[in-house]
Design an enzyme around this catalytic site. Structure first.
Site, short mmCIF file in Angstrom:
data_model
loop_
_atom_site.label_atom_id
_atom_site.label_comp_id
_atom_site.label_asym_id
_atom_site.label_seq_id
_atom_site.Cartn_x
_atom_site.Cartn_y
_atom_site.Cartn_z
N ASN A 1 7.84 2.20 -0.62
CA ASN A 1 7.17 0.90 -0.82
C ASN A 1 5.66 1.05 -1.04
O ASN A 1 4.92 0.06 -1.04
CB ASN A 1 7.41 -0.02 0.39
CG ASN A 1 8.83 -0.53 0.40
OD1 ASN A 1 9.49 -0.52 -0.63
ND2 ASN A 1 9.32 -0.92 1.56
N LYS B 1 7.00 2.45 4.15
CA LYS B 1 7.61 3.77 3.91
C LYS B 1 7.14 4.21 2.53
O LYS B 1 6.73 3.36 1.71
CB LYS B 1 9.14 3.68 3.95
CG LYS B 1 9.72 2.65 3.02
CD LYS B 1 11.23 2.51 3.18
CE LYS B 1 11.78 1.40 2.30
NZ LYS B 1 13.24 1.25 2.41
N THR C 1 13.66 0.68 7.83
CA THR C 1 14.42 1.82 7.31
C THR C 1 14.45 2.89 8.40
O THR C 1 13.40 3.18 8.99
CB THR C 1 13.71 2.36 6.05
OG1 THR C 1 13.61 1.28 5.12
CG2 THR C 1 14.48 3.52 5.43
N ASP D 1 6.86 -5.01 -1.51
CA ASP D 1 8.12 -5.38 -0.86
C ASP D 1 7.92 -6.02 0.52
O ASP D 1 8.07 -5.38 1.55
CB ASP D 1 9.03 -4.14 -0.73
CG ASP D 1 10.48 -4.62 -0.87
OD1 ASP D 1 11.38 -3.80 -1.09
OD2 ASP D 1 10.70 -5.84 -0.74
N ASP E 1 8.33 -2.67 7.21
CA ASP E 1 9.16 -1.69 6.50
C ASP E 1 8.31 -0.75 5.66
O ASP E 1 8.63 -0.43 4.52
CB ASP E 1 10.21 -2.41 5.62
CG ASP E 1 11.32 -1.45 5.17
OD1 ASP E 1 12.03 -1.79 4.20
OD2 ASP E 1 11.43 -0.36 5.76
N1 CKG Z 1 10.72 -5.10 -4.40
C1 CKG Z 1 9.62 -5.36 -5.09
O1 CKG Z 1 8.92 -6.35 -4.87
C2 CKG Z 1 9.24 -4.37 -6.11
N2 CKG Z 1 10.06 -3.36 -6.44
N3 CKG Z 1 9.44 -2.62 -7.38
C3 CKG Z 1 10.09 -1.41 -7.91
C4 CKG Z 1 10.65 -0.60 -6.73
C5 CKG Z 1 11.29 0.68 -7.15
C6 CKG Z 1 11.83 1.40 -5.91
N4 CKG Z 1 10.79 1.62 -4.91
C7 CKG Z 1 10.05 0.42 -4.54
C8 CKG Z 1 9.50 -0.29 -5.75
C9 CKG Z 1 8.22 -3.16 -7.67
C10 CKG Z 1 8.07 -4.27 -6.87
C11 CKG Z 1 6.81 -5.08 -6.82
C12 CKG Z 1 6.04 -4.98 -8.12
C13 CKG Z 1 6.08 -3.62 -8.74
C14 CKG Z 1 5.05 -3.18 -9.58
N5 CKG Z 1 5.13 -2.00 -10.20
C15 CKG Z 1 6.21 -1.21 -9.99
N6 CKG Z 1 6.22 -0.05 -10.65
C16 CKG Z 1 7.07 0.98 -10.71
C17 CKG Z 1 6.87 1.96 -11.73
C18 CKG Z 1 7.69 3.05 -11.83
C19 CKG Z 1 8.82 3.24 -10.92
C20 CKG Z 1 8.98 2.23 -9.86
C21 CKG Z 1 8.14 1.14 -9.76
N7 CKG Z 1 7.25 -1.56 -9.20
C22 CKG Z 1 7.19 -2.76 -8.57
#
Ligand code: CKG
Length: 319
Positions: free
Chosen positions: A161, A158, A210, A174, A156
């Protein structure tokens, strides 16, 4: 659900008679100050958090146990944990430090990426120039090579991610829909992985992804292979330079029709050398798609220092 990660400390207790006992200490919710919400899923929320003992910042993914069971997602949670446990030593992968749980939730303590999503930066810039696309394309490709070498197909990939750390370097995240190729021991007893092949055996079977980045083989015979990540990579390189993905229609069904019909064009001014790379990646037959090794040696990546150097250099200014 087996927590992961060695105890992160030991507590020494001295009894009145002087005997000393040491007890392994695992971090828990009370050890962190939780901050802003970074993302929300159907059964998880990702929060910024600071370790109160040393001020270190993390992203903590909180998974609601009841939701996981109710939405039958236990398999995906375990795939994500097992995948992150395999991908422990590459700068392009969000690292899982340790896990813990309480009666309501599971907690994954992960790298914090202060730079947010690559997609957010791309939207602000509308398109990347060739130098930025070469740098981010190379970091993404280097990370795909590492994942595949550890028997992991992301499935996935994109821009949403692809996150940016504090140095604006790529961090792939992700892995809930990743495919883990079976592990085996090679002659020296070291972990090795079933060779992935684009022929039908050794292929994943469940449908994920996606719409805009799904490979044709996932749509036609519901199977993903390592070449499926290379298709998504081709879509991402195209999108960085064009400002939009190559296959985008008013709904997913029509997007799928464009994909299986290889129905896309290059905008005027799309750099020729990048066009050649994308055309060799967006090939319907996964067995004829550009391999990872050939992609790394493509003229578009002339000048890229692969390996450690790629991750130690400064990210180009986003102009
Ligand atoms: N699904 C996850 O594991 C994950 N999701 N996020 C935030 C999502 C926001 C939408 N797009 C995909 C990422 C995270 C992680 C891993 C761990 C992780 C570490 N740092 C951030 N940092 C961000 C900082 C600003 C905006 C969004 C994310 N975000 C994540």
């Amino acid at each position: 659900w087996q927590d992961r990660g060695a105890a992160v400390g030991v507590r020494r207790e001295v009894a009145p008679d002087g005997t000393v006992t040491t007890r392994p200490v695992k971090k828990g919710v009370k050890d962190f100050n939780f901050g802003q919400t970074l993302g929300e899923g159907s059964y998880s929320t990702v929060l910024a958090a600071t370790d109160r003992s040393n001020g270190r910042e993390y992203a903590i993914k909180v998974l609601d146990k009841r939701h996981i069971i109710k939405e039958k997602k236990v398999k995906y949670v375990n795939i994500e944990k097992d995948t992150l446990n395999r991908l422990t030593d590459h700068p392009g992968v969000v690292r899982l430090y340790y896990t813990f749980q309480d009666e309501r939730s599971l907690y994954f303590v992960l790298d914090l990426c202060q730079g947010g999503e690559l997609l957010g930066v791309l939207k602000r810039m509308s398109t990347f120039d060739e130098e930025c696309t070469r740098f981010y394309g190379a970091q993404i490709l280097d990370t795909i090579e590492y994942m595949h070498s550890r028997g992991v197909i992301h499935r996935d990939l994109k821009p949403e991610n692809l996150l940016l750390d504090g140095n604006r370097h790529i961090k792939v995240t992700d892995f809930g829909t990743a495919k883990l190729l079976p592990e085996r021991r090679n002659s020296e007893g070291r972990a090795d992985f079933e060779p992935d092949s684009t022929s039908t055996e050794n292929r994943a079977s469940s449908f994920v992804g996606t719409a805009e980045y799904v490979s044709p083989e996932l749509l036609t015979d519901k199977n993903a292979c390592k070449a499926s990540d290379m298709w998504a990579f081709g879509c991402i390189v195209y999108q960085l330079l064009a400002g939009r993905p190559p296959f985008k229609a008013v709904n997913d069904y029509q997007t799928f029709q464009k994909i299986v019909g290889l129905d896309y064009e290059f905008p005027r001014g799309f750099p020729e050398v990048a066009r050649d790379l994308v055309e060799r990646l967006l090939v319907l037959d996964p067995q004829r798609r550009l391999s990872l090794e050939h992609a790394k040696n493509h003229p578009f990546f002339t000048g890229i220092q692969w390996g450690r150097g790629l991750w130690e250099q400064k990210a180009p200014r986003l102009k």
